[in-house]
Design an enzyme around this catalytic site. Structure first.
Site, PDB file in Angstrom:
ATOM      1  N   GLY A   1      29.545 102.188 -52.775  1.00  0.00           N
ATOM      2  CA  GLY A   1      28.143 102.134 -53.158  1.00  0.00           C
ATOM      3  C   GLY A   1      27.256 101.744 -51.995  1.00  0.00           C
ATOM      4  O   GLY A   1      27.385 102.268 -50.876  1.00  0.00           O
TER       5      GLY A   1
ATOM      6  N   GLY B   1      28.534 100.962 -48.424  1.00  0.00           N
ATOM      7  CA  GLY B   1      29.015 102.001 -47.522  1.00  0.00           C
ATOM      8  C   GLY B   1      30.367 102.538 -47.938  1.00  0.00           C
ATOM      9  O   GLY B   1      30.638 102.740 -49.127  1.00  0.00           O
TER      10      GLY B   1
ATOM     11  N   GLY C   1      29.131 110.221 -55.096  1.00  0.00           N
ATOM     12  CA  GLY C   1      30.503 110.190 -54.609  1.00  0.00           C
ATOM     13  C   GLY C   1      31.022 111.574 -54.261  1.00  0.00           C
ATOM     14  O   GLY C   1      31.754 111.756 -53.280  1.00  0.00           O
ATOM     15  N   ASP C   2      30.632 112.565 -55.058  1.00  0.00           N
ATOM     16  CA  ASP C   2      31.034 113.942 -54.771  1.00  0.00           C
ATOM     17  C   ASP C   2      30.393 114.428 -53.478  1.00  0.00           C
ATOM     18  O   ASP C   2      31.028 115.134 -52.683  1.00  0.00           O
ATOM     19  CB  ASP C   2      30.634 114.861 -55.923  1.00  0.00           C
ATOM     20  CG  ASP C   2      31.139 114.349 -57.261  1.00  0.00           C
ATOM     21  OD1 ASP C   2      32.231 113.755 -57.291  1.00  0.00           O
ATOM     22  OD2 ASP C   2      30.441 114.542 -58.271  1.00  0.00           O
TER      23      ASP C   2
END
Length: 322
Positions: A234, A237, A263-264
Site C-alpha cells: 500500500g 511501497g 495491485g494489478d
C-alpha cells in the site's frame, strides 16, 4: 507476448462518494464507472495502454457484455464459452480513497469448459514470454488449479507469475516443491500466511518503516523455490526479494482516489519492465510507479505511461537475513 489468465472475470462497477460511507443511510453518488475487470484483465489492460503485447484468456459467453467492453478497450482476448454471465463486482470509493468491495462468487465453470480453458492456456503459452495467473477461482474450478497449471507450464519455457489469495494461494504454496512460480505478488496479509507469521507483525512493522520482517518472510518463499516475491504494501511501497537480493521502493506522495486495480497495475508495471530487460531494482521501481499512479485515479482506471512519476519512486537495497 504476455498472456494473462483470469478464471473469474467481472464487470467492475465503481461507485464514487463525495462523503464517507454511512451504513444504513441514503447517500448521493458523485459518479459511476463500469469497466472490464478481474485481476488478469486489469494487467492486460495496463500493458495494452503501454503498447506491450498482451492477451487475456477468460471464461465468458460470446455475447457477454464483458467481451464487448474488452473490444472497446482494444484489449486482445480469447474467451472460453460458458453458459452463465460473468459476475458484476461493486466497489464503493470514498473521498479519501477508502474502498469497500462487494465481490460476487462468479459464474460456474463446468468440467468441459475447464478442460478447454486449461488447453487454451497451455497452447497460447507456447508463444508467451510470461503467463500471469490472477485472481480468485469461480465455482467449478478446484482450489489447486493454479498449482496444476504452473506445473504444466514448466516445460514450455515461459515465465509464470501468480497473484491470488486464500485457498488457491494455500494450494499453490503446498505444491511449491513441484509448482513454484517465477513470481508471486502477495500483499502483507497473504505474505504472512505463506510464511507462517502473524499478519499484524508484518503490517505493524511496515507501518513503522521497518521492512526487515517483510524481507525475511519473502525470503522463506524464495528458499522454497519461488523465483521472486513482489510484496505490495500500500502506501508503504513494495518489497522485491529474489535469489540475488532484496529491495524496497517507496512511492511518491499522492492523493488517493481509489485502490481498485492498484495491485494489478503494480504487477503490470513489473512485467513491462521485465520484458524490456530491466534489472530487479528497476522492475520494482516501475511496479511502484504503476501502483501509485493507479491509486491516484478514479474508479478502476489504469494508468498510461504518461501518468507515471517514475523518477519520484525511490529504490533502496535491503539486507537479506541468512
Amino acid at each position: 507476448m504476455i498472456l494473462t489468465v483470469t478464471p473469474n472475470p467481472s464487470l467492475d462497477r465503481t461507485v464514487t462518494l463525495g462523503s464517507p460511507l454511512t451504513r444504513g443511510a441514503v447517500q448521493r453518488v458523485d459518479s459511476v464507472t463500469v469497466e472490464p475487470g478481474g485481476k488478469g484483465i486489469n494487467v492486460a489492460r495496463a500493458l495494452t495502454l503501454a503498447g506491450v503485447a498482451a492477451e487475456a484468456v477468460l471464461p465468458a459467453a460470446d455475447t457477454d457484455p464483458l467481451l464487448a467492453a474488452l473490444r472497446a478497450h482494444g484489449v486482445p482476448f480469447t474467451g472460453v464459452p460458458i453458459t452463465q454471465p460473468v459476475r458484476t463486482n461493486v466497489a464503493i470509493t470514498e473521498s479519501d480513497g477508502t474502498t469497500t468491495k462487494l465481490n460476487e462468487r462468479g459464474a460456474e465453470v463446468d468440467s468441459d469448459a475447464l478442460s478447454v480453458l486449461t488447453s487454451c492456456v497451455l497452447d497460447k503459452a507456447r508463444d508467451a514470454t510470461w503467463v500471469v495467473l490472477s485472481g480468485s477461482l469461480p465455482p467449478g474450478i478446484p482450489d489447486d488449479w493454479y498449482a496444476q497449471v504452473v506445473r504444466l507450464l514448466a516445460p514450455l519455457g515461459c515465465r509464470v507469475a501468480v497473484d491470488t489469495s486464500e485457498a488457491p494461494l494455500a494450494a499453490l504454496a503446498a505444491a511449491f516443491e513441484v509448482a513454484a512460480p517465477d513470481l508471486i505478488k502477495p500483499n502483507a496479509e497473504e505474505l504472512a500466511d505463506l510464511a507462517g507469521v502473524p499478519a499484524a507483525e508484518l503490517e505493524d512493522a511496515a507501518a513503522r518503516g521497518d521492512m526487515s520482517p517483510v524481507v525475511s518472510a519473502a525470503g522463506v518463499l524464495v528458499a522454497r523455490g519461488v523465483g521472486a516475491v513482489l510484496a505490495t504494501l500500500g502506501a508503504a511501497g513494495a518489497v522485491l526479494v529474489d535469489g540475488n537480493g532484496a529491495w524496497l521502493a517507496t512511492p511518491p506522495p499522492i492523493i488517493p482516489r481509489s485502490t481498485v486495480g492498484a495491485g494489478d497495475a503494480s504487477l503490470a508495471g513489473y512485467l513491462r519492465a521485465a520484458v524490456a530487460g530491466a534489472d530487479a531494482p528497476h522492475r520494482l521501481q516501475m511496479a511502484v510507479a504503476y501502483g501509485s499512479a493507479a491509486a491516484a485515479l478514479p474508479g478502476s482506471a489504469l494508468p498510461t505511461p504518461a501518468q507515471l512519476d517514475l523518477d519520484a519512486v525511490r529504490t533502496h537495497p535491503m539486507k537479506v537475513s541468512p
